[in-house]
Design a protein around this motif. Structure first.
Motif, mmCIF file in Angstrom:
data_model
loop_
_atom_site.group_PDB
_atom_site.id
_atom_site.type_symbol
_atom_site.label_atom_id
_atom_site.label_comp_id
_atom_site.label_asym_id
_atom_site.label_seq_id
_atom_site.Cartn_x
_atom_site.Cartn_y
_atom_site.Cartn_z
ATOM 1 N N UNK A 175 8.689 -13.365 -8.228
ATOM 2 C CA UNK A 175 8.151 -13.065 -6.895
ATOM 3 C C UNK A 175 6.745 -12.507 -7.052
ATOM 4 N N UNK A 176 5.817 -13.026 -6.244
ATOM 5 C CA UNK A 176 4.429 -12.544 -6.264
ATOM 6 C C UNK A 176 4.170 -11.695 -5.026
ATOM 7 N N UNK A 177 3.401 -10.635 -5.197
ATOM 8 C CA UNK A 177 2.916 -9.825 -4.072
ATOM 9 C C UNK A 177 1.418 -10.034 -3.972
ATOM 10 N N UNK A 178 0.946 -10.488 -2.804
ATOM 11 C CA UNK A 178 -0.458 -10.831 -2.600
ATOM 12 C C UNK A 178 -1.044 -9.940 -1.511
ATOM 13 N N UNK A 179 -2.118 -9.216 -1.818
ATOM 14 C CA UNK A 179 -2.726 -8.352 -0.812
ATOM 15 C C UNK A 179 -4.094 -7.867 -1.222
ATOM 16 N N UNK A 180 -4.745 -7.135 -0.323
ATOM 17 C CA UNK A 180 -6.129 -6.716 -0.557
ATOM 18 C C UNK A 180 -6.300 -5.218 -0.739
ATOM 19 N N UNK A 181 -5.227 -4.430 -0.626
ATOM 20 C CA UNK A 181 -5.366 -2.982 -0.699
ATOM 21 C C UNK A 181 -4.483 -2.405 -1.804
ATOM 22 N N UNK A 182 -4.766 -1.157 -2.155
ATOM 23 C CA UNK A 182 -3.991 -0.492 -3.201
ATOM 24 C C UNK A 182 -2.515 -0.396 -2.819
ATOM 25 N N UNK A 183 -2.219 -0.279 -1.511
ATOM 26 C CA UNK A 183 -0.820 -0.204 -1.074
ATOM 27 C C UNK A 183 -0.063 -1.481 -1.407
ATOM 28 N N UNK A 184 -0.759 -2.618 -1.404
ATOM 29 C CA UNK A 184 -0.123 -3.890 -1.759
ATOM 30 C C UNK A 184 0.173 -3.951 -3.258
ATOM 31 N N UNK A 185 -0.801 -3.511 -4.054
ATOM 32 C CA UNK A 185 -0.596 -3.479 -5.500
ATOM 33 C C UNK A 185 0.550 -2.527 -5.840
ATOM 34 N N UNK A 186 0.572 -1.369 -5.202
ATOM 35 C CA UNK A 186 1.635 -0.393 -5.445
ATOM 36 C C UNK A 186 2.997 -0.950 -5.028
ATOM 37 N N UNK A 187 3.039 -1.670 -3.914
ATOM 38 C CA UNK A 187 4.304 -2.242 -3.443
ATOM 39 C C UNK A 187 4.827 -3.265 -4.433
ATOM 40 N N UNK A 188 3.917 -4.076 -4.987
ATOM 41 C CA UNK A 188 4.337 -5.063 -5.963
ATOM 42 C C UNK A 188 4.803 -4.422 -7.256
ATOM 43 N N UNK A 189 3.982 -3.547 -7.797
ATOM 44 C CA UNK A 189 4.314 -2.902 -9.074
ATOM 45 C C UNK A 189 5.560 -2.029 -8.941
ATOM 46 N N UNK A 190 5.707 -1.376 -7.797
ATOM 47 C CA UNK A 190 6.855 -0.513 -7.582
ATOM 48 C C UNK A 190 8.174 -1.266 -7.492
ATOM 49 N N UNK A 191 8.078 -2.584 -7.257
ATOM 50 C CA UNK A 191 9.282 -3.413 -7.178
ATOM 51 C C UNK A 191 9.359 -4.445 -8.300
#
Length: 227
Positions: A175-191
């Protein structure tokens, strides 16, 4: 982070503002209307903050946004700002305002055709997030559209966790998480997801994407990635 078949994803989760949707084309005129109405109603008499400050807060939860750009405001003012923002955004979308970033529609369709499930996870209000997808003609491409406004999650990490659970996307899936803000990176890495930072967006600081696995400057690059 699990590697998918030939590096392709089983599912891709997208942020909305600054990732799929070029929000400033809608939000700048809406910003002026919101603060004009708040002043008319006597709820916020301070000078309206620059629209750029509001754009810079995209990705945050709405209550946090208002506390950031309307310091000292009352709960009544922030609640009314929520109502006005949604009202004026939906009116703007219905009038054709705002635009997807270049190549978003065609790229989403190709990802869908490749067999990937597509989702949205946004910290915005439910009717706004779904309204963008509907008015811009991409709603039917998604297997689920998740918003903090609908699920009342405290963070995007929690929102993405809810999405993964609902759709039974476990550690055996890519699963990939795609976004432009730190909250998106954190959401991906956190899961435990692969994270892709959208460097073409202009709303945050470039440093927010420093921890992303990959950064892209054109949405079509998603079709070439192997993670």
């Amino acid at each position: 982070m699990r590697i998918g078949q030939q590096g392709r994803p089983d599912a891709v989760i997208f942020d909305m503002d600054g990732t799929l949707f070029e929000t400033d084309k809608l939000l700048i005129p809406v910003h002026g209307r919101v603060f004009g109405t708040l002043r008319e109603e006597g709820l916020y008499m301070e000078e309206a903050p620059p629209a750029e400050r509001l754009l810079g807060c995209l990705g945050m939860l709405l209550d946090d946004i208002w506390r950031e750009i309307m310091p000292g405001s009352t709960e009544a003012a922030r609640s009314r700002a929520d109502e006005l923002l949604l009202q004026y955004e939906l009116e703007g979308l219905a009038a054709g305002e705002g635009a997807l970033y270049p190549h978003v529609g065609e790229t989403l369709r190709k990802l869908k055709e490749s067999g990937a499930k597509l989702f949205v996870a946004s910290n915005g209000l439910e009717h706004y997030v779904k309204g963008v997808a509907e008015h811009k003609g991409i709603a039917l491409l998604f297997d689920g559209i998740y918003s903090a406004g609908e699920y009342e999650t405290a963070s995007k990490v929690d929102l993405v966790a809810r999405l993964l659970q609902d759709h039974q996307l476990g550690s055996q899936h890519s699963v990939w998480m795609v976004g432009d803000r730190s909250s998106d990176v954190e959401a991906g890495r956190g899961n435990g997801l692969a994270t892709i930072g959208c460097a073409y967006a202009r709303y945050g600081r470039a440093s927010e994407l420093a921890d992303a696995d990959v950064r892209i400057s054109d949405f079509r690059e998603l079709l070439q990635l192997r993670l």
